[in-house]
Design an enzyme around this catalytic site. Structure first.
Site, PDB file in Angstrom:
ATOM      1  N   SER A 163       0.875  -1.119  -0.062  1.00 27.67           N
ATOM      2  CA  SER A 163      -0.080  -0.131  -0.017  1.00 27.67           C
ATOM      3  C   SER A 163       0.869   1.251   0.038  1.00 27.67           C
ATOM      4  O   SER A 163       1.857   1.159  -0.329  1.00 27.67           O
ATOM      5  CB  SER A 163      -0.882  -0.196   1.224  1.00 27.67           C
ATOM      6  N   ASN A 164       0.171   2.528   0.593  1.00 31.44           N
ATOM      7  CA  ASN A 164       1.034   3.787   0.492  1.00 31.44           C
ATOM      8  C   ASN A 164       0.606   4.542   1.475  1.00 31.44           C
ATOM      9  O   ASN A 164      -0.415   4.121   2.303  1.00 31.44           O
ATOM     10  CB  ASN A 164       0.779   4.251  -0.868  1.00 31.44           C
ATOM     11  N   HIS A 165       1.002   5.698   1.565  1.00 33.50           N
ATOM     12  CA  HIS A 165       0.899   6.523   2.744  1.00 33.50           C
ATOM     13  C   HIS A 165      -0.481   7.528   2.551  1.00 33.50           C
ATOM     14  O   HIS A 165      -0.610   8.279   3.219  1.00 33.50           O
ATOM     15  CB  HIS A 165       1.970   7.638   2.871  1.00 33.50           C
ATOM     16  N   SER A 166      -1.266   7.289   1.500  1.00 31.25           N
ATOM     17  CA  SER A 166      -2.315   8.015   1.614  1.00 31.25           C
ATOM     18  C   SER A 166      -3.257   7.945   2.562  1.00 31.25           C
ATOM     19  O   SER A 166      -3.560   6.922   3.190  1.00 31.25           O
ATOM     20  CB  SER A 166      -3.299   7.660   0.175  1.00 31.25           C
TER      21      SER A 166
ATOM     22  N   ALA B 114      -4.596   7.451  -4.295  1.00 35.60           N
ATOM     23  CA  ALA B 114      -3.409   6.971  -4.577  1.00 35.60           C
ATOM     24  C   ALA B 114      -3.640   5.437  -4.795  1.00 35.60           C
ATOM     25  O   ALA B 114      -3.261   4.545  -3.968  1.00 35.60           O
ATOM     26  CB  ALA B 114      -2.564   7.146  -3.457  1.00 35.60           C
TER      27      ALA B 114
END
Ligand code: CTP
Length: 209
Positions: A16-19, A83
């Protein structure tokens, strides 16, 4: 679309990512407060959605794509603020992957659907399509090329390396690019204020439709 997507590696792990979802939820709240009927397709978020919007959860890029396709026909404006992971594990394991006997682990990734590009390509008459471009360098150049490649009406570009911009902050520093070549460079402001600036430009585009 709002938030980050989660792409399963196995039943317990994901990429995943930091969104945080803050920017997308701010746009949703601003639109709802102007009287729009708003549906948010949300991935992983760290903040609560605003009141008065319809929230559909879709965690992976492919689930998000499917939910968007279901909802899109009734929309007049699509804002892709999520994102979305660009790649996902090619074959998610059905059972937890064990580390025994493995010093090196290789994951094969495959491209996810580009939701924004697909929405733009298959758009019905009158649908306006707004995208985001979070970049670290050549921000305007990459944002402009995204606009052209995906056929967007507006792109909100931001340099995520600047203090006060990017993931998980309550503020942002953005430039709004319009399809007619306009560049609206905005100072540091709250994501909620930026949401209104974006909608002001959407309203102007609708006036010339
Ligand atoms: N987007 C999408 N579906 C994807 C990837 C991105 O809908 N699979 C949308 C995002 O919501 C955002 C915009 O496309 O509005 C971002 O454009 P993109 O070029 O995909 O940015 P990156 O994912 O950062 O790609 P790159 O690493 O090539 O810059």
């Amino acid at each position: 679309t709002v938030g980050g997507t989660r792409e399963a590696i196995d039943p317990v792990r994901f990429i995943s990512n930091h969104s945080s979802g803050k920017m997308g939820f701010a746009v949703a709240e601003a639109a709802a407060s102007r009287g729009a009927s708003v549906t948010v397709v949300a991935g992983a978020t760290t903040v609560e959605p605003p009141a008065n919007v319809n929230v559909i959860r879709a965690m992976s890029a492919s689930e998000m794509h499917a939910a968007v396709k279901t909802e899109l026909s009734s929309a007049t404006i699509f804002v892709g603020a999520a994102a979305v992971a660009d790649y996902a594990p090619a074959n998610a394991a059905n059972a937890k992957i064990k580390k025994d006997g493995r010093d090196v682990m290789t994951l094969e990734l495959k491209k996810t659907p580009d939701i924004l590009a697909e929405v733009s390509k298959n758009r019905h008459n009158g649908l306006l399509v707004v995208g985001f471009a979070a970049e670290t360098n050549d921000v305007i150049g990459y944002a402009r090329s995204k606009m052209e490649k995906k056929g967007l009406d507006l792109v909100v570009a931001n340099d995520i390396t600047k203090d006060g911009a990017g993931f998980n902050t309550d503020t942002n520093i953005a430039t709004i690019l319009t399809r007619s070549g306009g560049e609206i460079e905005l100072p540091l402001m709250s994501k909620r204020e930026l949401a209104d600036k974006i909608l002001d430009e959407v309203v102007k585009l609708r006036a010339v439709e």
